[in-house]
Design a protein around this motif. Structure first.
Motif, PDB file in Angstrom:
ATOM      1  N   LEU A   7       5.858 -28.354 -18.995  1.00  0.00           N
ATOM      2  CA  LEU A   7       4.653 -28.006 -18.408  1.00  0.00           C
ATOM      3  C   LEU A   7       4.026 -28.601 -19.818  1.00  0.00           C
ATOM      4  O   LEU A   7       4.259 -28.446 -20.489  1.00  0.00           O
ATOM      5  CB  LEU A   7       3.855 -26.756 -18.397  1.00  0.00           C
ATOM      6  CG  LEU A   7       2.719 -26.665 -18.077  1.00  0.00           C
ATOM      7  CD1 LEU A   7       2.168 -27.362 -16.676  1.00  0.00           C
ATOM      8  CD2 LEU A   7       2.600 -25.219 -18.367  1.00  0.00           C
ATOM      9  N   ILE A   8       2.847 -30.334 -19.165  1.00  0.00           N
ATOM     10  CA  ILE A   8       2.117 -30.650 -20.322  1.00  0.00           C
ATOM     11  C   ILE A   8       0.400 -29.975 -20.554  1.00  0.00           C
ATOM     12  O   ILE A   8       0.181 -30.545 -18.831  1.00  0.00           O
ATOM     13  CB  ILE A   8       2.489 -32.264 -20.262  1.00  0.00           C
ATOM     14  CG1 ILE A   8       3.966 -32.355 -20.111  1.00  0.00           C
ATOM     15  CG2 ILE A   8       1.646 -32.578 -21.269  1.00  0.00           C
ATOM     16  CD1 ILE A   8       4.238 -33.689 -19.858  1.00  0.00           C
ATOM     17  N   PRO A   9       0.483 -30.374 -21.661  1.00  0.00           N
ATOM     18  CA  PRO A   9      -0.637 -29.255 -21.034  1.00  0.00           C
ATOM     19  C   PRO A   9      -1.924 -30.704 -21.311  1.00  0.00           C
ATOM     20  O   PRO A   9      -1.866 -31.376 -22.779  1.00  0.00           O
ATOM     21  CB  PRO A   9      -1.525 -28.091 -21.877  1.00  0.00           C
ATOM     22  CG  PRO A   9      -0.604 -28.590 -23.292  1.00  0.00           C
ATOM     23  CD  PRO A   9       0.052 -29.335 -22.536  1.00  0.00           C
ATOM     24  N   LEU A  10      -3.394 -30.807 -20.529  1.00  0.00           N
ATOM     25  CA  LEU A  10      -4.153 -32.188 -21.022  1.00  0.00           C
ATOM     26  C   LEU A  10      -5.121 -31.339 -21.005  1.00  0.00           C
ATOM     27  O   LEU A  10      -6.527 -30.933 -20.792  1.00  0.00           O
ATOM     28  CB  LEU A  10      -4.380 -33.151 -20.139  1.00  0.00           C
ATOM     29  CG  LEU A  10      -2.852 -33.478 -19.174  1.00  0.00           C
ATOM     30  CD1 LEU A  10      -2.939 -34.176 -17.851  1.00  0.00           C
ATOM     31  CD2 LEU A  10      -2.496 -34.391 -20.197  1.00  0.00           C
ATOM     32  N   ILE A  11      -5.661 -31.901 -22.535  1.00  0.00           N
ATOM     33  CA  ILE A  11      -7.111 -30.822 -22.955  1.00  0.00           C
ATOM     34  C   ILE A  11      -8.093 -32.158 -23.330  1.00  0.00           C
ATOM     35  O   ILE A  11      -7.700 -33.011 -24.332  1.00  0.00           O
ATOM     36  CB  ILE A  11      -7.211 -30.136 -24.499  1.00  0.00           C
ATOM     37  CG1 ILE A  11      -5.879 -28.968 -24.111  1.00  0.00           C
ATOM     38  CG2 ILE A  11      -8.476 -29.388 -24.782  1.00  0.00           C
ATOM     39  CD1 ILE A  11      -5.625 -28.739 -25.223  1.00  0.00           C
ATOM     40  N   HIS A  18      -3.323 -29.190 -16.625  1.00  0.00           N
ATOM     41  CA  HIS A  18      -2.102 -29.088 -16.400  1.00  0.00           C
ATOM     42  C   HIS A  18      -1.144 -30.015 -15.443  1.00  0.00           C
ATOM     43  O   HIS A  18      -1.774 -30.499 -15.004  1.00  0.00           O
ATOM     44  CB  HIS A  18      -1.349 -27.343 -16.685  1.00  0.00           C
ATOM     45  CG  HIS A  18      -2.459 -26.742 -17.006  1.00  0.00           C
ATOM     46  ND1 HIS A  18      -3.776 -26.373 -17.259  1.00  0.00           N
ATOM     47  CD2 HIS A  18      -2.108 -26.381 -18.537  1.00  0.00           C
ATOM     48  CE1 HIS A  18      -3.832 -25.638 -18.312  1.00  0.00           C
ATOM     49  NE2 HIS A  18      -3.517 -25.630 -19.293  1.00  0.00           N
ATOM     50  N   LEU A  19      -0.512 -30.501 -16.526  1.00  0.00           N
ATOM     51  CA  LEU A  19       0.777 -31.226 -15.965  1.00  0.00           C
ATOM     52  C   LEU A  19       2.224 -30.706 -16.033  1.00  0.00           C
ATOM     53  O   LEU A  19       2.269 -30.648 -17.007  1.00  0.00           O
ATOM     54  CB  LEU A  19       0.309 -33.321 -16.282  1.00  0.00           C
ATOM     55  CG  LEU A  19       0.996 -34.129 -15.805  1.00  0.00           C
ATOM     56  CD1 LEU A  19       1.133 -33.992 -13.779  1.00  0.00           C
ATOM     57  CD2 LEU A  19       1.533 -34.982 -16.457  1.00  0.00           C
ATOM     58  N   GLY A  20       2.188 -30.690 -14.411  1.00  0.00           N
ATOM     59  CA  GLY A  20       3.787 -30.529 -14.241  1.00  0.00           C
ATOM     60  C   GLY A  20       4.646 -31.137 -13.990  1.00  0.00           C
ATOM     61  O   GLY A  20       4.498 -32.351 -13.343  1.00  0.00           O
TER      62      GLY A  20
END
Length: 122
Positions: A7-11, A18-20
């Motif tokens: 899981l990658i958070p995009l702030i 969020h990107l899985g």
């Protein structure tokens, strides 16, 4: 079967998304051990294919996508998620418990890279 999922958070300045993601690889026999993860409609589609190469491509894409969706939503069981195809053959996630997911599946030989994105609501 080898799977990597994250899981990658995009702030951004005014929002968070969020990107899985998931990457999966394995032999056809190893992948077939996971047929229970397919939705009944997916299993029907899978069973209609005659050639191993097409079956493997379909199975790799669906298994990888479901792992990326799980990273993003923590939803399980996988067989409750139906990944359909839309008018231009792009994948569409159909599941009552999961909304607003955009899915992309790309293949490279026996490896599938899947990215799933979900925009969080502020």
């Amino acid at each position: 079967m080898k799977t990597i999922a994250a899981l990658i958070p995009l702030i951004r300045k005014n929002s968070e998304h969020h990107l899985g993601i998931s990457k999966i690889s394995g032999s056809f026999k190893a992948l077939e051990l996971n047929l229970a993860e397919l939705h009944p409609k997916e299993l029907e589609i899978y069973s209609s294919y005659k050639h191993e190469r097409r079956k493997m491509s379909y199975l790799l894409g669906r298994l990888s996508a479901k792992r990326a969706i799980s990273e993003l939503t923590h939803f399980n069981p996988f067989n409750a998620i139906f990944i359909d195809v839309a008018v231009f053959e792009f994948p569409v996630v159909k599941c009552l418990a999961i909304q607003n997911i955009q899915l992309s599946i790309s293949h490279f030989k026996k490896i599938v890279k899947t990215s799933i994105s979900l925009m969080s609501k502020n």
